[in-house]
Design an enzyme around this catalytic site. Sequence first.
Site, PDB file in Angstrom:
ATOM      1  CE  LYS A  38      -0.193  -0.460   5.542  1.00 43.34           C
ATOM      2  NZ  LYS A  38      -1.224  -1.124   6.160  1.00 43.34           N
ATOM      3  CE1 TYR A  53      14.077  30.835   6.920  1.00 45.95           C
ATOM      4  CE2 TYR A  53      14.131  28.511   5.775  1.00 45.95           C
ATOM      5  CZ  TYR A  53      14.369  29.917   5.601  1.00 45.95           C
ATOM      6  OH  TYR A  53      13.943  30.305   4.350  1.00 45.95           O
ATOM      7  CG  MET A 102      10.206  23.376   1.497  1.00 51.93           C
ATOM      8  SD  MET A 102       8.035  24.272   0.447  1.00 51.93           S
ATOM      9  CE  MET A 102       8.008  25.416   1.347  1.00 51.93           C
ATOM     10  NE  ARG A 130      -6.137  -0.455  11.018  1.00 53.15           N
ATOM     11  CZ  ARG A 130      -5.210  -0.473  10.550  1.00 53.15           C
ATOM     12  NH1 ARG A 130      -4.444   0.225  10.781  1.00 53.15           N
ATOM     13  NH2 ARG A 130      -5.102  -1.329   9.999  1.00 53.15           N
TER      14      ARG A 130
END
Length: 351
Positions: A36, A248, A296, A127
Site C-alpha cells: 500500500k 532558519y 523545505m 479499526r
Amino acid sequence: MVNSPLRLDIDLAALTANWRWFQGRSGGARTGAAIKADGYGLGADAVMTALAGAGARDFFVTTNAEAALLLPLAEGVTLSALHGIREGETPLPGVVPVLNSAAQIARWRRIGNGARCDVMVDTGMNRLGLDWRGFETGMLDGLNVGILHSHLACADDPGAAMNGEQLGRFQEIVRAVRDAGHAVEASLAGSGGVCLGTDYAFDLTRPGLGLYGGVPHPVAAGVPAQVVRPYAEIVLVREVPAGDTVGYGGTWTAAADTRVAILNLGYADGYLRGFSNAGRVKVNGASRPVAGRVSMDLIAVDLGSDPEPQTAREGDWLEVEFDLPVAARQSGLSQYELLISLGHRYQRRYI
Ligand SMILES: *Cc1c(COP(=O)(O)O)cnc(C)c1O
C-alpha cells in the site's frame, strides 16, 4: 533530459532477501506483501514485480484506486484491497476486496457476481472489520470468501497481553467459520505478527515494514537489510566563520571556521524537521552531522575538520544516512512515516 539532483537507490535484492526472512519465520504459511501507499513509498509496481519473482503471490493495497495502478496482474498473483469496496465502485478484474462491514458485504452480494472476496474480522483493534463480538458465521453465507483476515494492534510489543487475546479470538472465529462449511484460509500477521511466532502465521502472512528495511519487533533487530538510500547533490560548499549560525532560527553555531555543504534535500522530500541538528550524511567515507534546521528544500552538512570530507564540492552526490531504526531515533518519527514521506522529487533507481 533534465535530471533531478535527488535520487533514491532501491535495493531489490535486499527487498527480496528481507521477504525470504519473513517467509522463513512464517512456518508453513505463504508469505504475502503489503504494498500500500505505493509500496511504502518505494514504488508498488517495482516492489510487486520483484517479490513476485521471488515467489510472493498475495499482495495488499488499500483501495481500488491504488489497485488500478497495478493492473493487469501477472499470472498467479492476487491483489487485495484492504479497505474493501466503496459505494458506486465497480469490481476491478482480479482485485479482491477485503470486506470490512455489513454494508460492504451487502454491496458485494449485489455487485460481486459471486467473485472471490476476503473478509476482515476486528478482534480488538477497533479499526476495520466485522466486530468479533457480534460475529456470526451466517454473515458469510452466499459469499465466496478466500481469506479471513484480522489485524494485530500491538504486534511490535512482545509483552502486550492484547496479542494473545486477539490470537485467541481469531482462532475461535476461524474454527467456527470452517465448522460452518466455509473453506477459508486465515491471515493475522503483518511484519510484527510474524515475529511473534508461527502460532500467528495461520495460512498467509502480510508483512510490510520489514520488507522495506524497517525493524517491526525486537526479535528482528539488526535483521532487515536497508532497502532505500537517499542521495542528494551538493548545490554549493561555503565557509562559515566561527560564531556564525546556519539556517532558519540560527540553531547551529560554527565553533570554528567551518566548511558546510548545502544539499538539495529538505522536508518537502520527506527529510522532515526532526532531522534538524540530528541527521547524518556520508561524506567521502565519513559520517557528518546536519547543521541547523532542515529547510523545505535544503539542508546544511558540517564538513568538520578531517581532511577527506573537506574535499566535497559542488555536484558531488552524498548519501543521506537512512537506516530506518536509527533514523527513527534521530528524527522522532516512526519508521513507517520515514518511508512513506519520501515524496516525489527523487529519481528512483532500482538496483
Ligand atoms: C499495513 C498492513 C499490514 C502490513 O503491516 P506492517 O506492520 O507494515 O508489516 C498488514 N496487514 C494489514 C491489514 C495492514 O493494513
